[in-house]
Design an enzyme around this catalytic site. Structure first.
Site, PDB file in Angstrom:
ATOM      1  N   ARG A 155      -1.881  -6.091  -8.556  1.00 50.42           N
ATOM      2  CA  ARG A 155      -0.662  -6.850  -8.290  1.00 50.42           C
ATOM      3  C   ARG A 155      -0.441  -7.931  -9.343  1.00 50.42           C
ATOM      4  O   ARG A 155       0.660  -8.172  -9.801  1.00 50.42           O
ATOM      5  CB  ARG A 155      -0.739  -7.511  -6.898  1.00 50.42           C
ATOM      6  N   HIS A 212       0.848  -1.205   0.000  1.00 55.77           N
ATOM      7  CA  HIS A 212       0.000   0.000   0.000  1.00 55.77           C
ATOM      8  C   HIS A 212       0.882   1.254   0.000  1.00 55.77           C
ATOM      9  O   HIS A 212       0.614   2.208  -0.735  1.00 55.77           O
ATOM     10  CB  HIS A 212      -0.870   0.058   1.268  1.00 55.77           C
ATOM     11  N   LYS A 231     -16.689  -7.717   5.585  1.00 55.59           N
ATOM     12  CA  LYS A 231     -15.603  -8.688   5.688  1.00 55.59           C
ATOM     13  C   LYS A 231     -15.679  -9.337   7.044  1.00 55.59           C
ATOM     14  O   LYS A 231     -16.290  -8.777   7.958  1.00 55.59           O
ATOM     15  CB  LYS A 231     -14.273  -7.978   5.515  1.00 55.59           C
ATOM     16  N   SER A 286      -3.087  -7.529   2.891  1.00 52.29           N
ATOM     17  CA  SER A 286      -3.384  -7.400   4.326  1.00 52.29           C
ATOM     18  C   SER A 286      -3.875  -8.743   4.867  1.00 52.29           C
ATOM     19  O   SER A 286      -3.545  -9.119   5.992  1.00 52.29           O
ATOM     20  CB  SER A 286      -4.463  -6.348   4.567  1.00 52.29           C
TER      21      SER A 286
HETATM   22  O1  PNS Z   1      -8.890  -2.980   0.240  1.00 52.95           O
HETATM   23  P1  PNS Z   1     -10.103  -3.516  -0.463  1.00 52.95           P
HETATM   24  O2  PNS Z   1     -10.889  -4.368   0.493  1.00 52.95           O
HETATM   25  O3  PNS Z   1      -9.772  -4.211  -1.750  1.00 52.95           O
HETATM   26  O4  PNS Z   1     -11.025  -2.241  -0.853  1.00 52.95           O
HETATM   27  C1  PNS Z   1     -12.297  -2.402  -1.461  1.00 52.95           C
HETATM   28  C2  PNS Z   1     -13.026  -1.040  -1.525  1.00 52.95           C
HETATM   29  C3  PNS Z   1     -13.114  -0.435  -0.151  1.00 52.95           C
HETATM   30  C4  PNS Z   1     -12.268  -0.107  -2.425  1.00 52.95           C
HETATM   31  C5  PNS Z   1     -14.461  -1.278  -2.114  1.00 52.95           C
HETATM   32  O5  PNS Z   1     -15.094  -2.279  -1.416  1.00 52.95           O
HETATM   33  C6  PNS Z   1     -15.303  -0.010  -2.070  1.00 52.95           C
HETATM   34  O6  PNS Z   1     -15.135   0.862  -2.894  1.00 52.95           O
HETATM   35  N1  PNS Z   1     -16.224   0.084  -1.080  1.00 52.95           N
HETATM   36  C7  PNS Z   1     -17.078   1.240  -0.906  1.00 52.95           C
HETATM   37  C8  PNS Z   1     -18.530   0.899  -1.237  1.00 52.95           C
HETATM   38  C9  PNS Z   1     -18.789   0.994  -2.732  1.00 52.95           C
HETATM   39  O7  PNS Z   1     -18.677   2.039  -3.337  1.00 52.95           O
HETATM   40  N2  PNS Z   1     -19.151  -0.167  -3.333  1.00 52.95           N
HETATM   41  C10 PNS Z   1     -19.427  -0.283  -4.738  1.00 52.95           C
HETATM   42  C11 PNS Z   1     -18.167  -0.632  -5.525  1.00 52.95           C
HETATM   43  S1  PNS Z   1     -18.522  -0.885  -7.236  1.00 52.95           S
END
Ligand code: PNS
Length: 178
Positions: A93, A19, A43, A131
């Site tokens: 990645r 990150h 999660k 993570s």
């Molecule tokens: O670190 P991660 O878990 O890969 O992050 C995922 C994240 C937080 C970027 C994604 O779940 C997100 O954007 N969540 C916010 C809610 C949202 O907008 N959901 C619709 C996505 S199309």
């Protein structure tokens, strides 16, 4: 010249060297970068509270003048508009990340065409790092050197020790049951 504000969203539970690699790259590319920790993810039980994750990210990015850290809830695209952000930064990645990232980027674009998703690759040495894998290695007593900053490693170890002393999760902030 356009002022490009990017949001780097994620769970950051905990922040890894991968990150941080991406944050450094993003801070060079964008005028401003907001690292945004997503609230209410469905999660499994998180390791760190939101404010703990924010604290660690802030400590690790304090030398970057154009980077701030925030916590957001709800839709990412709504948050982007609130912050006047024009871009979302995500790391890719390996090919395995691509499918999910593509789906998310296209769905976000459908909901909010004013926000573009920009993908960047972290350094190769972090291509296997996540993570989730850090949490798993830490729980099983494995080495975290090179995967997370030392300060994060210490906090992860302390957190795991606490959770192993209170296996019900009663140590977690906000829990009132013994
Ligand atoms: O670190 P991660 O878990 O890969 O992050 C995922 C994240 C937080 C970027 C994604 O779940 C997100 O954007 N969540 C916010 C809610 C949202 O907008 N959901 C619709 C996505 S199309």
């Amino acid at each position: 010249m356009k002022d490009i504000v990017a949001i780097y969203p994620g769970s950051f539970d905990p922040v890894t060297n991968g990150h941080l690699d991406l944050i450094h790259r993003g801070s060079k590319l964008f005028d401003r970068l907001i690292v945004a920790i997503a609230r209410n993810m469905d999660k499994a039980e998180p390791l760190f509270e939101m404010d703990e994750r924010k604290e660690m990210l802030e400590a690790m990015t304090s030398e970057l003048d154009n980077v701030t850290v925030d916590i957001f809830g709800g839709l990412l695209v709504t948050y982007c508009i609130q912050k006047n952000a024009n871009a979302v930064l995500r790391g890719i990645r390996a090919v395995s990340d691509y499918e999910f990232e593509l789906q998310m980027a296209l769905m976000n674009r459908k909901m909010e065409p004013r926000v573009e998703t920009v993908f960047m690759m972290p350094a190769e040495k972090y291509s296997y790092l996540s993570s989730r894998i850090v949490r798993e290695i830490a729980k099983l007593g494995g080495p975290l050197g090179g995967l997370v900053p030392e300060m994060v490693e210490e906090r992860v170890r302390r957190k795991i020790e606490q959770s192993q002393s209170y296996p019900t999760g009663a140590h977690r902030k906000g829990r009132t049951n013994p």
